[in-house]
Design a protein around this motif. Sequence first.
Motif, PDB file in Angstrom:
ATOM      1  N   LYS A  79       1.912  18.526 -12.951  1.00  0.00           N
ATOM      2  CA  LYS A  79       1.733  19.929 -13.334  1.00  0.00           C
ATOM      3  C   LYS A  79       0.261  20.307 -13.406  1.00  0.00           C
ATOM      4  CE  LYS A  79       6.005  20.040 -16.061  1.00  0.00           C
ATOM      5  NZ  LYS A  79       6.608  20.309 -17.397  1.00  0.00           N
ATOM      6  N   LEU A  80      -0.543  19.614 -12.620  1.00  0.00           N
ATOM      7  CA  LEU A  80      -1.977  19.874 -12.590  1.00  0.00           C
ATOM      8  C   LEU A  80      -2.416  20.439 -11.252  1.00  0.00           C
ATOM      9  CD1 LEU A  80      -4.529  19.480 -14.394  1.00  0.00           C
ATOM     10  CD2 LEU A  80      -4.853  17.281 -13.250  1.00  0.00           C
ATOM     11  N   VAL A  81      -1.804  19.960 -10.183  1.00  0.00           N
ATOM     12  CA  VAL A  81      -2.089  20.444  -8.836  1.00  0.00           C
ATOM     13  C   VAL A  81      -0.779  20.891  -8.194  1.00  0.00           C
ATOM     14  CG1 VAL A  81      -4.183  19.084  -8.499  1.00  0.00           C
ATOM     15  CG2 VAL A  81      -1.965  18.069  -7.992  1.00  0.00           C
ATOM     16  N   ASN A  82      -0.840  21.280  -6.935  1.00  0.00           N
ATOM     17  CA  ASN A  82       0.346  21.767  -6.235  1.00  0.00           C
ATOM     18  C   ASN A  82       1.364  20.636  -6.061  1.00  0.00           C
ATOM     19  OD1 ASN A  82       2.191  23.138  -4.728  1.00  0.00           O
ATOM     20  ND2 ASN A  82       0.792  23.648  -3.053  1.00  0.00           N
ATOM     21  N   PRO A  83       2.604  20.787  -6.546  1.00  0.00           N
ATOM     22  CA  PRO A  83       3.594  19.715  -6.378  1.00  0.00           C
ATOM     23  C   PRO A  83       3.917  19.409  -4.925  1.00  0.00           C
ATOM     24  CG  PRO A  83       4.319  21.322  -8.018  1.00  0.00           C
ATOM     25  CD  PRO A  83       3.130  21.905  -7.341  1.00  0.00           C
ATOM     26  N   ALA A  84       3.753  20.390  -4.032  1.00  0.00           N
ATOM     27  CA  ALA A  84       4.032  20.149  -2.611  1.00  0.00           C
ATOM     28  C   ALA A  84       3.110  19.083  -2.036  1.00  0.00           C
ATOM     29  CB  ALA A  84       3.889  21.449  -1.834  1.00  0.00           C
ATOM     30  N   ASP A  85       1.894  18.992  -2.553  1.00  0.00           N
ATOM     31  CA  ASP A  85       0.983  17.948  -2.084  1.00  0.00           C
ATOM     32  C   ASP A  85       1.499  16.560  -2.469  1.00  0.00           C
ATOM     33  OD1 ASP A  85      -0.720  19.881  -1.059  1.00  0.00           O
ATOM     34  OD2 ASP A  85      -1.821  20.063  -2.949  1.00  0.00           O
ATOM     35  N   GLY A  86       2.148  16.470  -3.607  1.00  0.00           N
ATOM     36  CA  GLY A  86       2.750  15.198  -3.993  1.00  0.00           C
ATOM     37  C   GLY A  86       3.890  14.807  -3.070  1.00  0.00           C
ATOM     38  N   VAL A  87       4.695  15.799  -2.659  1.00  0.00           N
ATOM     39  CA  VAL A  87       5.788  15.522  -1.714  1.00  0.00           C
ATOM     40  C   VAL A  87       5.226  15.056  -0.379  1.00  0.00           C
ATOM     41  CG1 VAL A  87       7.744  16.527  -0.502  1.00  0.00           C
ATOM     42  CG2 VAL A  87       7.303  17.153  -2.878  1.00  0.00           C
ATOM     43  N   LEU A  88       4.194  15.734   0.105  1.00  0.00           N
ATOM     44  CA  LEU A  88       3.571  15.327   1.367  1.00  0.00           C
ATOM     45  C   LEU A  88       2.974  13.932   1.274  1.00  0.00           C
ATOM     46  CD1 LEU A  88       1.757  18.653   2.364  1.00  0.00           C
ATOM     47  CD2 LEU A  88       3.814  17.688   3.399  1.00  0.00           C
ATOM     48  N   LEU A  89       2.373  13.611   0.125  1.00  0.00           N
ATOM     49  CA  LEU A  89       1.790  12.281  -0.054  1.00  0.00           C
ATOM     50  C   LEU A  89       2.871  11.204  -0.078  1.00  0.00           C
ATOM     51  CD1 LEU A  89      -0.861  10.780  -0.441  1.00  0.00           C
ATOM     52  CD2 LEU A  89      -0.631  11.106  -2.903  1.00  0.00           C
ATOM     53  N   MET A  90       4.020  11.491  -0.693  1.00  0.00           N
ATOM     54  CA  MET A  90       5.116  10.519  -0.706  1.00  0.00           C
ATOM     55  C   MET A  90       5.689  10.320   0.691  1.00  0.00           C
ATOM     56  SD  MET A  90       7.179  11.153  -4.290  1.00  0.00           S
ATOM     57  CE  MET A  90       7.272  12.935  -4.173  1.00  0.00           C
ATOM     58  N   LEU A  91       5.845  11.404   1.457  1.00  0.00           N
ATOM     59  CA  LEU A  91       6.330  11.266   2.822  1.00  0.00           C
ATOM     60  C   LEU A  91       5.339  10.489   3.681  1.00  0.00           C
ATOM     61  CD1 LEU A  91       7.773  14.854   3.425  1.00  0.00           C
ATOM     62  CD2 LEU A  91       9.050  12.751   2.953  1.00  0.00           C
ATOM     63  N   ALA A  92       4.055  10.735   3.492  1.00  0.00           N
ATOM     64  CA  ALA A  92       3.044   9.996   4.247  1.00  0.00           C
ATOM     65  C   ALA A  92       3.046   8.524   3.872  1.00  0.00           C
ATOM     66  CB  ALA A  92       1.666  10.606   3.989  1.00  0.00           C
TER      67      ALA A  92
ATOM     68  N   CYS B 176       0.832  -1.210   0.000  1.00  0.00           N
ATOM     69  CA  CYS B 176       0.000   0.000   0.000  1.00  0.00           C
ATOM     70  C   CYS B 176       0.865   1.259   0.000  1.00  0.00           C
ATOM     71  CB  CYS B 176      -0.915   0.000   1.226  1.00  0.00           C
ATOM     72  SG  CYS B 176      -2.236  -1.219   1.184  1.00  0.00           S
ATOM     73  N   GLY B 177       1.941   1.236   0.793  1.00  0.00           N
ATOM     74  CA  GLY B 177       2.837   2.387   0.812  1.00  0.00           C
ATOM     75  C   GLY B 177       3.507   2.625  -0.526  1.00  0.00           C
ATOM     76  N   ALA B 178       3.894   1.536  -1.215  1.00  0.00           N
ATOM     77  CA  ALA B 178       4.515   1.681  -2.539  1.00  0.00           C
ATOM     78  C   ALA B 178       3.532   2.272  -3.544  1.00  0.00           C
ATOM     79  CB  ALA B 178       5.034   0.337  -3.017  1.00  0.00           C
ATOM     80  N   GLY B 179       2.269   1.836  -3.477  1.00  0.00           N
ATOM     81  CA  GLY B 179       1.270   2.404  -4.376  1.00  0.00           C
ATOM     82  C   GLY B 179       1.019   3.870  -4.122  1.00  0.00           C
ATOM     83  N   MET B 180       0.939   4.260  -2.841  1.00  0.00           N
ATOM     84  CA  MET B 180       0.768   5.675  -2.521  1.00  0.00           C
ATOM     85  C   MET B 180       1.997   6.486  -2.906  1.00  0.00           C
ATOM     86  SD  MET B 180      -1.206   5.562   1.161  1.00  0.00           S
ATOM     87  CE  MET B 180      -1.082   7.337   1.276  1.00  0.00           C
ATOM     88  N   LEU B 181       3.171   5.864  -2.839  1.00  0.00           N
ATOM     89  CA  LEU B 181       4.387   6.561  -3.278  1.00  0.00           C
ATOM     90  C   LEU B 181       4.323   6.877  -4.764  1.00  0.00           C
ATOM     91  CD1 LEU B 181       7.174   7.503  -2.221  1.00  0.00           C
ATOM     92  CD2 LEU B 181       8.078   5.297  -2.970  1.00  0.00           C
ATOM     93  N   LEU B 182       3.827   5.926  -5.558  1.00  0.00           N
ATOM     94  CA  LEU B 182       3.673   6.182  -6.989  1.00  0.00           C
ATOM     95  C   LEU B 182       2.631   7.272  -7.246  1.00  0.00           C
ATOM     96  CD1 LEU B 182       3.759   2.535  -8.423  1.00  0.00           C
ATOM     97  CD2 LEU B 182       5.531   4.283  -8.618  1.00  0.00           C
ATOM     98  N   LEU B 183       1.547   7.247  -6.487  1.00  0.00           N
ATOM     99  CA  LEU B 183       0.534   8.296  -6.643  1.00  0.00           C
ATOM    100  C   LEU B 183       1.096   9.663  -6.267  1.00  0.00           C
ATOM    101  CD1 LEU B 183      -2.695   6.559  -5.321  1.00  0.00           C
ATOM    102  CD2 LEU B 183      -2.384   7.552  -7.586  1.00  0.00           C
ATOM    103  N   GLY B 184       1.890   9.708  -5.205  1.00  0.00           N
ATOM    104  CA  GLY B 184       2.510  10.974  -4.840  1.00  0.00           C
ATOM    105  C   GLY B 184       3.460  11.486  -5.903  1.00  0.00           C
ATOM    106  N   TRP B 185       4.224  10.574  -6.517  1.00  0.00           N
ATOM    107  CA  TRP B 185       5.115  10.977  -7.607  1.00  0.00           C
ATOM    108  C   TRP B 185       4.311  11.470  -8.808  1.00  0.00           C
ATOM    109  CZ3 TRP B 185       9.890  12.352  -8.488  1.00  0.00           C
ATOM    110  CH2 TRP B 185      10.389  12.327  -9.783  1.00  0.00           C
ATOM    111  N   ALA B 186       3.189  10.808  -9.080  1.00  0.00           N
ATOM    112  CA  ALA B 186       2.336  11.258 -10.183  1.00  0.00           C
ATOM    113  C   ALA B 186       1.781  12.646  -9.913  1.00  0.00           C
ATOM    114  CB  ALA B 186       1.204  10.258 -10.403  1.00  0.00           C
ATOM    115  N   VAL B 187       1.394  12.923  -8.669  1.00  0.00           N
ATOM    116  CA  VAL B 187       0.919  14.262  -8.318  1.00  0.00           C
ATOM    117  C   VAL B 187       2.033  15.285  -8.462  1.00  0.00           C
ATOM    118  CG1 VAL B 187       0.056  15.677  -6.407  1.00  0.00           C
ATOM    119  CG2 VAL B 187      -0.908  13.421  -6.814  1.00  0.00           C
ATOM    120  N   PHE B 188       3.225  14.922  -8.019  1.00  0.00           N
ATOM    121  CA  PHE B 188       4.364  15.843  -8.065  1.00  0.00           C
ATOM    122  C   PHE B 188       4.741  16.211  -9.493  1.00  0.00           C
ATOM    123  CE2 PHE B 188       9.028  16.435  -8.224  1.00  0.00           C
ATOM    124  CZ  PHE B 188       9.127  17.573  -7.445  1.00  0.00           C
ATOM    125  N   ARG B 189       4.618  15.273 -10.425  1.00  0.00           N
ATOM    126  CA  ARG B 189       5.033  15.500 -11.809  1.00  0.00           C
ATOM    127  C   ARG B 189       3.884  15.843 -12.750  1.00  0.00           C
ATOM    128  NH1 ARG B 189      10.002  16.399 -13.247  1.00  0.00           N
ATOM    129  NH2 ARG B 189       9.666  15.271 -15.215  1.00  0.00           N
TER     130      ARG B 189
END
Length: 223
Positions: free
Chosen positions: A170-183, A155-168
């Motif tokens: 360019k649709l939403v705030n990249p900081a949210d992707g960083v927070l999602l990867m850390l979480a 589950c953590g690996a899947g959320m890590l991929l989702l966080g990377w997708a958010v970070f890259r």
Amino acid sequence: MSISQRQTASGRPLRVAPAWVGAAPAGSSADHYLLPVRDAVWIWSVRRFARLALWALPAAAVLYGWLTLGVNIPPGPLPVGLLAGWLAAIALIALAGLLAGSPTRRVAMSGLLVTLAGATLLLPLAALPEETAVDAVPIAPGQVPILVEVACAICGAGMLLLGWAVFRSKLVNPADGVLLMLASVALGAGSYAVKPLPTVGALLLLAAGMGLAWTGGRLVPRA
């Protein structure tokens, strides 16, 4: 009494939509790029549902953080944990749906599938007693905690991929992707994490969920 050409019978402004929306690139056939209005309305409705469903992520983070604090909950920890997982699954599906129009849609879809695979493995192991899980699956009793940790890691690996997708994306705030990867790192550690780390992961997930829900709710497709 005649109705004005610019008003409906209730007096509201009349909105007339063209039969087709979309535009064709220069030098190409227009028939291959025209989008029917009914499809555009359907896409808009799906995106609206996805934007609203993103608010389930901070709600799931609050419930999970409540569990990590060890507070006595009247219904018990299992119903609250199942509700948190259900809300998180709805929010992650909505997040992957919003990222379907971004360059990182393949990464987002992969992250969603990996997360759902981990949740599918974790659900029977966490909800059923250890004896029932051993009877249902031919495994040794001591291997159940190991499978739980593996499911949390998936589950953590899947959320890590989702966080990377958010970070890259360019649709939403990249900081949210960083927070999602850390979480995802904090939540994927499972019981191996130090005691404050799961609570910190829940707080990071809450911050990421609030940011994604706020920015996702303001997304409007390009005209």
